[in-house]
Design an enzyme around this catalytic site. Sequence first.
Site, short mmCIF file in Angstrom:
data_model
loop_
_atom_site.label_atom_id
_atom_site.label_comp_id
_atom_site.label_asym_id
_atom_site.label_seq_id
_atom_site.Cartn_x
_atom_site.Cartn_y
_atom_site.Cartn_z
N ASN A 9 0.95 -1.32 -0.19
CA ASN A 9 -0.14 -0.14 -0.04
C ASN A 9 1.01 1.21 0.04
O ASN A 9 1.40 1.65 1.07
CB ASN A 9 -0.86 0.01 1.08
CG ASN A 9 -1.91 1.33 1.43
OD1 ASN A 9 -1.79 2.18 0.66
ND2 ASN A 9 -2.30 1.26 2.63
N TRP A 10 0.98 1.84 -1.12
CA TRP A 10 1.83 2.91 -1.14
C TRP A 10 1.53 4.29 -0.67
O TRP A 10 2.23 4.99 -0.61
CB TRP A 10 2.19 3.05 -2.69
CG TRP A 10 3.04 2.06 -3.29
CD1 TRP A 10 3.38 0.75 -2.89
CD2 TRP A 10 3.70 2.08 -4.62
NE1 TRP A 10 4.26 -0.15 -3.75
CE2 TRP A 10 4.28 0.67 -4.93
CE3 TRP A 10 3.82 2.82 -5.73
CZ2 TRP A 10 4.94 0.46 -5.97
CZ3 TRP A 10 4.37 2.54 -6.82
CH2 TRP A 10 4.98 1.42 -6.92
N GLU A 167 -5.59 -4.61 10.63
CA GLU A 167 -4.40 -3.65 10.77
C GLU A 167 -4.70 -2.98 12.23
O GLU A 167 -5.32 -1.97 12.11
CB GLU A 167 -4.34 -2.51 9.84
CG GLU A 167 -4.20 -3.36 8.32
CD GLU A 167 -3.56 -2.27 7.45
OE1 GLU A 167 -2.62 -2.48 6.95
OE2 GLU A 167 -4.31 -1.24 7.22
N GLY A 233 2.89 -0.88 4.32
CA GLY A 233 3.02 0.50 3.86
C GLY A 233 4.23 0.83 3.90
O GLY A 233 4.94 0.68 2.80
N GLY A 234 5.09 1.33 4.74
CA GLY A 234 6.12 2.24 4.78
C GLY A 234 7.22 0.97 4.08
O GLY A 234 7.96 1.53 3.09
P1 PGA Z 1 2.63 0.41 7.53
O1 PGA Z 1 1.35 0.58 6.91
O2 PGA Z 1 3.51 -0.82 7.03
O3 PGA Z 1 3.57 1.60 7.19
O4 PGA Z 1 2.49 0.29 9.12
C1 PGA Z 1 0.46 -0.47 6.65
C2 PGA Z 1 -0.80 0.16 6.22
O5 PGA Z 1 -1.41 1.20 6.58
O6 PGA Z 1 -1.48 -0.72 5.28
#
Ligand code: PGA
Length: 254
Positions: A9-10, A167, A233-234
């Site tokens: 998820n960019w 999440e 995400g990150g």
């Molecule tokens: P993160 O984000 O890996 O940066 O914690 C995950 C997400 O929000 O899908």
Amino acid sequence: MRQPLIAGNWKMNGTRSSAEALMKAVLQGTSAIEKSEIVVCPPFPFLALGEQVLGASAVRLGAQNVCTEASGAYTGEVSAQMLAEFGCHYIICGHSERREHYGETDAIVAKKLALTIDQGMTPILCVGETLEQREQGRMEDVIAGQIDEIINRNTIASFGQLEIAYEPVWAIGTGKTATPAQAQAVHNFIRRRIADHDPAIAAKVRILYGGSMKPGNALELLSQADIDGGLIGGAALVAEDFLAICQAGGTAAG
Ligand code: PGA
């Protein structure tokens, strides 16, 4: 056996050139990774580029959001049909950032899921509790509520056509990860909740973990019985890290 799904998820990051470079690096790196299914979800303007770069490869394209309506006078919105036309296979629905910053309710999420499925794509339904809700001991009620609302509005059958991402809101982008045991407990809770309605669908549905999943913790998380992948995400913005997580998915699958 559920095949691991690793989705990046960019969020609202990158430029046209950095998005292209990242897609190409993921595409190259994943040719050696067979056991995980791999998805990238760039921002809307980069989807056409994604369709071009990824083509018919094993790396699939996803979107981060979709409109609640099929078409018409909804300025600034993007329909499920448009996303399908640009080669999207997945749509993230109900991410906590959308619930928090854009007031997305379960009723809104339910509409997005239905349109996504209608257009032949697969929703990634996000659920999860805030730190406050966890500390107040309301975690299970919150997550059960999010799941039950979708069952009530879209029927249990829709869970046969979607993926779930658990999440914990307190773990997203914070560097704090749920421990593998904490995450497994919630994933198992979600699966049991679905099994109360339909055991066959519960056994089949993939439940991804999201919230600071990184190369260093991915294998342990992905090795839990009810964790079937990750929404990243990150770490999805760094090709090397994302690919290491995809590799961990393959290793966990055995
Ligand atoms: P993160 O984000 O890996 O940066 O914690 C995950 C997400 O929000 O899908």
